[in-house]
Design an enzyme around this catalytic site. Structure first.
Site, PDB file in Angstrom:
ATOM      1  N   GLU A  18     -41.241  91.109 -46.238  1.00  0.00           N
ATOM      2  CA  GLU A  18     -41.067  92.397 -46.916  1.00  0.00           C
ATOM      3  C   GLU A  18     -41.901  92.514 -48.187  1.00  0.00           C
ATOM      4  O   GLU A  18     -42.272  93.614 -48.577  1.00  0.00           O
ATOM      5  CB  GLU A  18     -39.589  92.623 -47.241  1.00  0.00           C
ATOM      6  CG  GLU A  18     -39.070  91.991 -48.550  1.00  0.00           C
ATOM      7  CD  GLU A  18     -39.153  90.473 -48.581  1.00  0.00           C
ATOM      8  OE1 GLU A  18     -39.218  89.860 -47.498  1.00  0.00           O
ATOM      9  OE2 GLU A  18     -39.178  89.890 -49.684  1.00  0.00           O
ATOM     10  N   ASP A  48     -33.414  89.032 -51.497  1.00  0.00           N
ATOM     11  CA  ASP A  48     -34.060  89.038 -50.188  1.00  0.00           C
ATOM     12  C   ASP A  48     -33.168  88.350 -49.157  1.00  0.00           C
ATOM     13  O   ASP A  48     -33.160  87.118 -49.056  1.00  0.00           O
ATOM     14  CB  ASP A  48     -35.426  88.337 -50.281  1.00  0.00           C
ATOM     15  CG  ASP A  48     -36.168  88.343 -48.945  1.00  0.00           C
ATOM     16  OD1 ASP A  48     -35.732  89.062 -48.019  1.00  0.00           O
ATOM     17  OD2 ASP A  48     -37.198  87.640 -48.841  1.00  0.00           O
ATOM     18  N   ASP A  54     -36.284  86.655 -56.101  1.00  0.00           N
ATOM     19  CA  ASP A  54     -37.453  87.171 -55.384  1.00  0.00           C
ATOM     20  C   ASP A  54     -38.123  88.321 -56.139  1.00  0.00           C
ATOM     21  O   ASP A  54     -39.001  88.995 -55.607  1.00  0.00           O
ATOM     22  CB  ASP A  54     -37.032  87.601 -53.968  1.00  0.00           C
ATOM     23  CG  ASP A  54     -38.152  87.478 -52.947  1.00  0.00           C
ATOM     24  OD1 ASP A  54     -39.127  86.753 -53.231  1.00  0.00           O
ATOM     25  OD2 ASP A  54     -38.050  88.114 -51.886  1.00  0.00           O
ATOM     26  N   LYS A  60     -44.121  91.512 -57.485  1.00  0.00           N
ATOM     27  CA  LYS A  60     -43.134  91.707 -56.423  1.00  0.00           C
ATOM     28  C   LYS A  60     -41.727  91.758 -57.030  1.00  0.00           C
ATOM     29  O   LYS A  60     -41.317  90.843 -57.721  1.00  0.00           O
ATOM     30  CB  LYS A  60     -43.229  90.561 -55.400  1.00  0.00           C
ATOM     31  CG  LYS A  60     -42.109  90.579 -54.342  1.00  0.00           C
ATOM     32  CD  LYS A  60     -42.286  89.479 -53.298  1.00  0.00           C
ATOM     33  CE  LYS A  60     -41.066  89.379 -52.370  1.00  0.00           C
ATOM     34  NZ  LYS A  60     -41.193  88.298 -51.380  1.00  0.00           N
ATOM     35  N   LYS A 112     -32.239  85.864 -42.942  1.00  0.00           N
ATOM     36  CA  LYS A 112     -32.463  84.454 -43.269  1.00  0.00           C
ATOM     37  C   LYS A 112     -31.235  83.636 -42.888  1.00  0.00           C
ATOM     38  O   LYS A 112     -30.140  84.178 -42.724  1.00  0.00           O
ATOM     39  CB  LYS A 112     -32.690  84.316 -44.782  1.00  0.00           C
ATOM     40  CG  LYS A 112     -34.022  84.854 -45.278  1.00  0.00           C
ATOM     41  CD  LYS A 112     -34.190  84.592 -46.765  1.00  0.00           C
ATOM     42  CE  LYS A 112     -35.489  85.177 -47.304  1.00  0.00           C
ATOM     43  NZ  LYS A 112     -36.703  84.501 -46.804  1.00  0.00           N
ATOM     44  N   ASP A 119     -38.407  90.115 -42.750  1.00  0.00           N
ATOM     45  CA  ASP A 119     -38.371  89.153 -43.850  1.00  0.00           C
ATOM     46  C   ASP A 119     -39.753  88.994 -44.506  1.00  0.00           C
ATOM     47  O   ASP A 119     -39.883  88.368 -45.548  1.00  0.00           O
ATOM     48  CB  ASP A 119     -37.850  87.807 -43.344  1.00  0.00           C
ATOM     49  CG  ASP A 119     -37.392  86.893 -44.463  1.00  0.00           C
ATOM     50  OD1 ASP A 119     -37.249  87.378 -45.609  1.00  0.00           O
ATOM     51  OD2 ASP A 119     -37.171  85.696 -44.183  1.00  0.00           O
ATOM     52  N   ARG A 154     -44.957  91.772 -48.891  1.00  0.00           N
ATOM     53  CA  ARG A 154     -46.294  92.351 -48.673  1.00  0.00           C
ATOM     54  C   ARG A 154     -46.211  93.852 -48.437  1.00  0.00           C
ATOM     55  O   ARG A 154     -47.165  94.573 -48.725  1.00  0.00           O
ATOM     56  CB  ARG A 154     -46.997  91.614 -47.517  1.00  0.00           C
ATOM     57  CG  ARG A 154     -46.276  91.681 -46.210  1.00  0.00           C
ATOM     58  CD  ARG A 154     -46.755  90.608 -45.227  1.00  0.00           C
ATOM     59  NE  ARG A 154     -46.237  89.275 -45.549  1.00  0.00           N
ATOM     60  CZ  ARG A 154     -46.505  88.174 -44.865  1.00  0.00           C
ATOM     61  NH1 ARG A 154     -47.316  88.214 -43.813  1.00  0.00           N
ATOM     62  NH2 ARG A 154     -45.991  87.009 -45.214  1.00  0.00           N
TER      63      ARG A 154
END
Ligand code: BES
Ligand code: MN
Ligand code: ZN
Length: 511
Positions: free
Chosen positions: A346, A267, A285, A262, A274, A344, A348
């Site tokens: 994201e 993020d 991230d 990933k 967030k 959020d 996946r």
């Protein structure tokens, strides 16, 4: 500066001696102390039992105690715990403790190898010692005006041993350097480590370390129909990138392993923004992508007997004016449509494209690493990764590799019954379940949809251990490089897992 590592049979007892690496004078020596020896008063030369006791030194694993030696040489007692309970992890931590205690010294020596208890592999211990010194001395100083740097320039490893031990030290150094590459990437702020900058760094490393790279720009990504990556990127002023890596062993080839990471360079959560507090740390991230890239930098040194492929979807997740809206539907590379009910979730979405692409290349196994869910941290804490997968024997192989490298992982289930919680009213699947239960497993079930057929797959949710809240053993506060050592160990010992079809084929050929 790279640390020089060299093996020597014995250290000259006189500090004026020329026993250090490259003939240099050693100015700090670490000596291993077992708790049971300390108990019985059998302490190594240069230590005084009463003094060690007065400093609270009990030879616990990872504990150290600095003692003044002759002529200004520093001697460091390195706790190893009970002599019947040591592993390579013990020695990695001891070497890291030395690197930390003697960070102001230039030329270090470590004297632990000749007392390694029977049954432990000496080359593996040597490798762990080299890793420990490189990792324990790590600091991220790139952005500090007057950083407190480690002064260590060389390490002399005292002990008997031939080519195998020296080769293990070299390998340990390469692995330590690879983990440091990952740490630097995780620690670098998202404003400068953009997807473009990450891809440029990958190209630099490919050139330097000898692996193949292909960088897909936005046009290529559109052409490849990576709808998850494009959807997450939509709110950003920064272009996405998709990096593909490939490496071939020079010797025999025992199969192909695909590594997916990933790569969210920051993020914010996107429109499902967030909170201020939960956004802190989100520059990291991309730790999964960093671990995969870093793993490639050590492949030439480790020479695993497998072809290795890497897939890194890179973008930040931003709430720009054309960001993916809640309720939008994205079409992933493999044709699956996904309703985005929380922007959020994201990771996946970008991993879906990457897993689909990896599957198309038909590897013998896939491993993905992702800072995927806060839920995994709720379940396992800040230091343990969750591992999930579609193939028990392969997940066990990953667990064994992680255990051998002292990187804690723990299995979480992928209950088939839970899959219906991500059924969508308007698309094939939605990206959240809509309840707060088993978030790590739900994310894993989502990813599983994009692993083709019966390719053995393991998913490591590294949201916790990718970042450290405190110094601990070989880990320093900040990016840890978690997963690099596990991946390299897994690749080095890779056995093609039996799939349903190979099992069926075997049964057929028998009958
Ligand atoms: N990158 C985060 C997960 C994360 C959280 C990593 C904390 C490291 C530390 C991920 O993209 C995320 O935001 N996940 C959401 C998923 C939820 C919306 C289903 C989460 O965990 O809250
Ligand atoms: Mn997120
Ligand atoms: Zn994320």
């Amino acid at each position: 500066m790279p640390i020089a590592i060299e093996l020597t049979r014995a250290l000259d007892p006189s500090p004026a001696g020329e026993a250090g690496a490259g003939g240099r004078t050693v100015d700090a020596v670490g000596r291993g102390v077992f708790a049971d020896d300390l108990e019985s008063g059998d302490v190594p030369d240069g230590f005084d039992k009463a003094f060690l006791a007065s400093q609270g030194f009990e030879a616990k694993p990872g504990q150290s105690c600095v003692v003044p030696g002759a002529d200004g040489r520093v001697v460091v007692a390195l706790g190893l715990g009970a002599s019947d309970d040591v592993s390579t992890t013990t020695y990695r931590k001891a070497a890291a403790a030395l690197a930390r205690a003697a960070q102001r010294q230039t030329h270090l020596a470590i004297d632990v190898l000749d007392a390694v208890p029977e049954g432990l592999d000496r080359p593996a211990v040597a490798q762990a010692v080299a890793e420990g010194v490189l990792l324990g001395s790590y600091r991220y100083t790139a952005l500090q005006s007057d950083p407190e740097r480690s002064h260590i320039e060389s390490l002399t490893v005292v002990g008997k041993g031939g080519k195998r031990v020296q080769a293990a030290l070299d390998r340990g150094r390469s692995i330590g350097e690879a983990v440091r590459v990952a740490r630097d990437l995780v620690n670098q702020p998202g404003g400068t480590l953009t997807p473009t900058a990450f891809a440029a760094r990958a190209e630099e490393l490919a050139e330097l370390k000898g692996f193949d790279i292909e960088v897909l720009d936005r046009a290529d990504i559109e052409e490849q129909q990576l709808g998850g990556l494009l959807g997450v990127n939509r709110g950003s002023a920064e272009e996405p990138r998709f990096v593909k890596l490939a490496w071939e062993p020079s010797g025999k080839v025992r199969g192909t392993v695909a590594l997916v990471g990933k790569g969210i360079t920051f993020d914010s959560g996107g429109l499902s923004l967030k909170t201020s507090d939960s956004m802190i740390g989100m520059k990291g991230d991309m730790a999964g992508a960093a671990a995969v890239l870093a793993t490639f930098t050590a492949l030439d040194a480790v020479q695993p007997p497998v072809r290795v492929l890497g897939y890194l979807p890179l973008t930040d997740n931003m709430p720009g004016s054309d960001a993916t809206r809640v309720g939008d539907v994205l079409r992933i590379r493999n044709g699956t449509t996904v309703e985005v009910l929380n922007t959020d979730a994201e990771g996946r979405l970008v991993l879906a494209d990457a897993l689909a692409l990896a599957s198309e290349d038909g590897p013998d196994a896939i491993v993905d690493l992702a800072t995927l869910t806060g839920a995994c941290m709720v379940a396992l804490g800040q230091k343990i990764a969750g591992v999930m997968g579609n193939h028990e024997a392969f997940v066990d192989q990953v667990r064994a590799a992680a255990d051998a490298q002292g990187e804690p992982v723990w299995p979480l289930p992928l209950p088939a019954e839970m899959r219906k919680s991500i059924d969508s009213d308007v698309a094939d699947i939605k990206n959240i379940s809509g309840n707060r239960w088993a978030g790590a497993s739900v994310a894993g079930l989502f990813l599983q949809e994009f692993v083709a057929g019966d390719i053995p797959w393991a998913h490591l949710d590294i949201a916790g251990p990718a970042d450290a809240a405190e110094d601990d053993g070989e880990t320093r506060k900040g990016g840890t490089g978690f997963g690099v050592r596990t991946l390299l160990h897994l690749l080095a010992g890779f056995r093609t897992p039996a799939t349903a079809s190979t099992t069926a084929a075997k049964a057929k050929s028998k009958s």
